[in-house]
Design an enzyme around this catalytic site. Structure first.
Site, PDB file in Angstrom:
ATOM      1  N   ARG A 318     -11.820  -2.164   0.591  1.00 48.02           N
ATOM      2  CA  ARG A 318     -12.140  -1.760   1.966  1.00 48.02           C
ATOM      3  C   ARG A 318     -13.537  -2.181   2.428  1.00 48.02           C
ATOM      4  NH1 ARG A 318     -12.209   2.436   4.114  1.00 48.02           N
ATOM      5  NH2 ARG A 318     -10.927   1.893   5.910  1.00 48.02           N
ATOM      6  N   TYR A 322     -13.134  -4.594   5.520  1.00 49.91           N
ATOM      7  CA  TYR A 322     -13.324  -3.935   6.820  1.00 49.91           C
ATOM      8  C   TYR A 322     -14.760  -3.473   7.058  1.00 49.91           C
ATOM      9  CZ  TYR A 322      -8.322  -3.096   5.769  1.00 49.91           C
ATOM     10  OH  TYR A 322      -7.011  -3.212   5.411  1.00 49.91           O
ATOM     11  N   CYS A 349     -16.869 -12.586  -9.091  1.00 49.24           N
ATOM     12  CA  CYS A 349     -17.669 -13.778  -8.798  1.00 49.24           C
ATOM     13  C   CYS A 349     -17.654 -14.165  -7.344  1.00 49.24           C
ATOM     14  CB  CYS A 349     -17.138 -14.941  -9.622  1.00 49.24           C
ATOM     15  SG  CYS A 349     -17.147 -14.522 -11.332  1.00 49.24           S
ATOM     16  N   TYR A 378      -5.737   3.834   0.769  1.00 50.23           N
ATOM     17  CA  TYR A 378      -5.937   2.385   0.807  1.00 50.23           C
ATOM     18  C   TYR A 378      -6.952   1.929  -0.232  1.00 50.23           C
ATOM     19  CZ  TYR A 378      -3.554   3.352   5.168  1.00 50.23           C
ATOM     20  OH  TYR A 378      -2.649   3.817   6.098  1.00 50.23           O
TER      21      TYR A 378
HETATM   22  N1  LLP Z   1       2.406   4.485  10.831  1.00 54.00           N
HETATM   23  C1  LLP Z   1       2.391   3.142  10.950  1.00 54.00           C
HETATM   24  C2  LLP Z   1       3.462   2.479  11.695  1.00 54.00           C
HETATM   25  C3  LLP Z   1       1.361   2.410  10.344  1.00 54.00           C
HETATM   26  O1  LLP Z   1       1.343   1.085  10.474  1.00 54.00           O
HETATM   27  C4  LLP Z   1       0.341   3.078   9.630  1.00 54.00           C
HETATM   28  C5  LLP Z   1      -0.749   2.342   8.978  1.00 54.00           C
HETATM   29  C6  LLP Z   1       0.412   4.489   9.534  1.00 54.00           C
HETATM   30  C7  LLP Z   1       1.461   5.162  10.151  1.00 54.00           C
HETATM   31  C8  LLP Z   1      -0.599   5.301   8.787  1.00 54.00           C
HETATM   32  O2  LLP Z   1      -1.855   5.181   9.337  1.00 54.00           O
HETATM   33  P1  LLP Z   1      -3.022   6.179   8.849  1.00 54.00           P
HETATM   34  O3  LLP Z   1      -2.625   7.575   9.245  1.00 54.00           O
HETATM   35  O4  LLP Z   1      -3.159   6.046   7.395  1.00 54.00           O
HETATM   36  O5  LLP Z   1      -4.216   5.700   9.569  1.00 54.00           O
HETATM   37  N2  LLP Z   1      -5.637  -0.802   4.957  1.00 54.00           N
HETATM   38  C9  LLP Z   1      -6.285  -0.218   6.112  1.00 54.00           C
HETATM   39  C10 LLP Z   1      -5.360   0.674   6.909  1.00 54.00           C
HETATM   40  C11 LLP Z   1      -4.098  -0.036   7.403  1.00 54.00           C
HETATM   41  C12 LLP Z   1      -3.117   0.887   8.076  1.00 54.00           C
HETATM   42  C13 LLP Z   1      -1.817   0.229   8.371  1.00 54.00           C
HETATM   43  N3  LLP Z   1      -0.855   1.066   9.013  1.00 54.00           N
HETATM   44  C14 LLP Z   1      -7.536   0.529   5.652  1.00 54.00           C
HETATM   45  O6  LLP Z   1      -7.851   0.514   4.475  1.00 54.00           O
HETATM   46  O7  LLP Z   1      -8.242   1.106   6.491  1.00 54.00           O
END
Ligand code: LLP
Length: 425
Positions: A318, A322, A349, A378
């Site tokens: 992350r 990001y 590396c 994540y």
């Molecule tokens: N519903 C849908 C359709 C989604 O695409 C996602 C996340 C969620 C629910 C859940 O979202 P949350 O409540 O966790 O924010 N890898 C990234 C986050 C990518 C999220 C993708 N979709 C990170 O590390 O911040």
């Protein structure tokens, strides 16, 4: 004790000191607090219980991409969650953790044949549809099996949301969802389908939506779409209002006032008298996990002091991907130590392998344990074997109880499934 707290100068997870976990399971390791997951779930539930009548409570579908370890899934199942999935693999994990098909919803973007087929076989509750062709594919596969399946259409409300460009999904230039016009048209055509049954609409504007006010217009656009569909005599009895609820990565307190959030749902969504679904991922598990890592070296150069830890960007990507700012704290007390600015880096590396730049921290010694905070969401789910580094262990703690829920990979795991071409003998 709940979550991560300091006691006698040592950081604990629930009732267990983190150094004990490191001794037993090694580092780097992901460590999760069951009590913290439970309290997030309860906070969410009780804000809805205050705002909505008991027979109109939202169904919670945990977005398991955030943390898909089957031990964590099982815990969330016992709390009463359903599951939001985005692949055949997540479906498999969900079923292994004990979820029934009708407790699972699929929201993936480009659904492939196997995933749709396995979802229909498992009798999942619904597919959230992204395009007309995808809908035709679902209808066709359902017909092959002579099984009906519910579909929702994902609205793209053209609203910016999400804590970083890469995790925003709600604008028209993003690949997700469709505008109102298009959904009305698809819904109308789908109403004549035999196997795919249109039930409603969904929206999800992004993840870590720190501009929490954006939820309101997103929900308003759902409400206006429902009214339009109903005017055309199309049935709508289920709304999925997505996830994206933010957590604090630095110590700034809660980012989302759950009570006002539940009130928006009561004001805008409840009057439509449909089933209500939400899909929180990060909110449930993000602050319930740390990445426990050991300091390998302190390296000083002319311009920097590097804290070299044994976790790297392959374990937690992350910050590199990001620019995420995770809290970093030493596991043993830091009273009386000088504060020093460190670049906290891993052994990979590339210069992108960095957890924090110029982070003021109490002076840290070689061998000391450090916790990278808010790593429950994540974190492991995005980990890779880059640089041929074995994946870390995952440990779930509940009060005094400790369970290894994923054992650390070893080097032989790294080449499992690989083979030497026979012509190279
Ligand atoms: N519903 C849908 C359709 C989604 O695409 C996602 C996340 C969620 C629910 C859940 O979202 P949350 O409540 O966790 O924010 N890898 C990234 C986050 C990518 C999220 C993708 N979709 C990170 O590390 O911040």
């Amino acid at each position: 004790m709940n979550g991560f707290t300091e006691k006698n100068g040592i950081l604990y997870v629930d009732n267990v000191p983190l150094p004990e976990i490191a001794r037993k399971f090694g580092t780097p390791s992901y460590v999760y607090s069951a009590s913290s997951i439970r309290s997030q779930y309860n906070a969410l539930k009780s804000s809805f219980e205050r705002a909505l009548p008991s027979n109109w409570q939202p169904l919670v579908f945990y977005a398991c991409k955030a943390n898909s370890n089957i031990g964590v899934l099982k815990l969330l199942k016992t709390l009463g969650c359903g599951l939001e999935i985005v692949s055949e693999g997540e479906l498999y994990r969900g079923l292994e953790a004990g979820f029934k098909g009708d407790q699972i919803i699929s929201t993936s973007f480009g659904k492939n044949y196997n995933e749709i087929s396995a979802g229909i076989d498992a009798g999942i509750r619904q597919f959230n549809i992204e395009s007309w062709e995808e809908l035709e594919q679902v209808n066709r596969i359902a017909a092959e099996k002579d099984k009906r399946t519910a579909v929702l259409f994902r609205l793209n409300p053209n609203i910016a949301g999400g804590g970083h460009e890469k995790i925003s999904t709600g604008r028209h230039d993003h690949k997700f969802g469709n505008n109102e016009e298009k959904i009305v048209e698809m819904y109308r055509r789908a109403a004549g389908m035999k196997y795919a049954q249109p039930r409603g609409v969904s929206v999800h504007i992004g993840s870590q939506v720190t501009t929490v006010e954006s939820f309101r217009p997103a929900y308003e656009s759902i409400a206006s779409l429902v009214k339009r569909l109903r005017k055309e005599k199309l049935d709508v009895d289920r709304l999925d209002i997505g996830g994206g609820f933010p957590i604090a990565y630095e110590k700034t307190g809660a980012l989302l006032d759950l009570n006002s959030f539940a009130k928006w749902v009561a004001e805008i969504i409840l009057p439509l008298k449909t089933e209500i679904q939400i899909e929180p991922g990060r909110f449930m598990v993000g602050n319930a996990g740390v990445l426990l890592t050991e300091t390998l070296y302190i390296k000083e150069t002319d311009s920097r002091r590097f804290l070299v830890v044994d976790a790297a960007m392959n374990d937690l990507i992350r910050p590199a991907l990001y620019e995420a700012n995770h809290g970093i704290i030493p596991v043993t007390s830091n009273k009386g130590r000088n504060t020093v600015a460190y670049d906290v880096v891993g052994p990979i590396c590339e210069s992108g392998d960095i957890f924090a730049r110029q982070r003021p921290l109490p002076e840290i010694r070689k061998g000391e344990l450090v916790a990278i905070q808010s790593a429950g969401a994540y974190g492991f789910s995005m980990a890779s074997n880059y640089n041929s580094r074995p994946l870390p262990a995952e440990i779930l703690v509940d009060g005094d109880k400790v369970a290894l829920i994923r054992k650390r990979q070893n080097v032989s795991d790294l080449i499992r499934g690989e083979s030497l071409p026979e012509w190279l003998d």
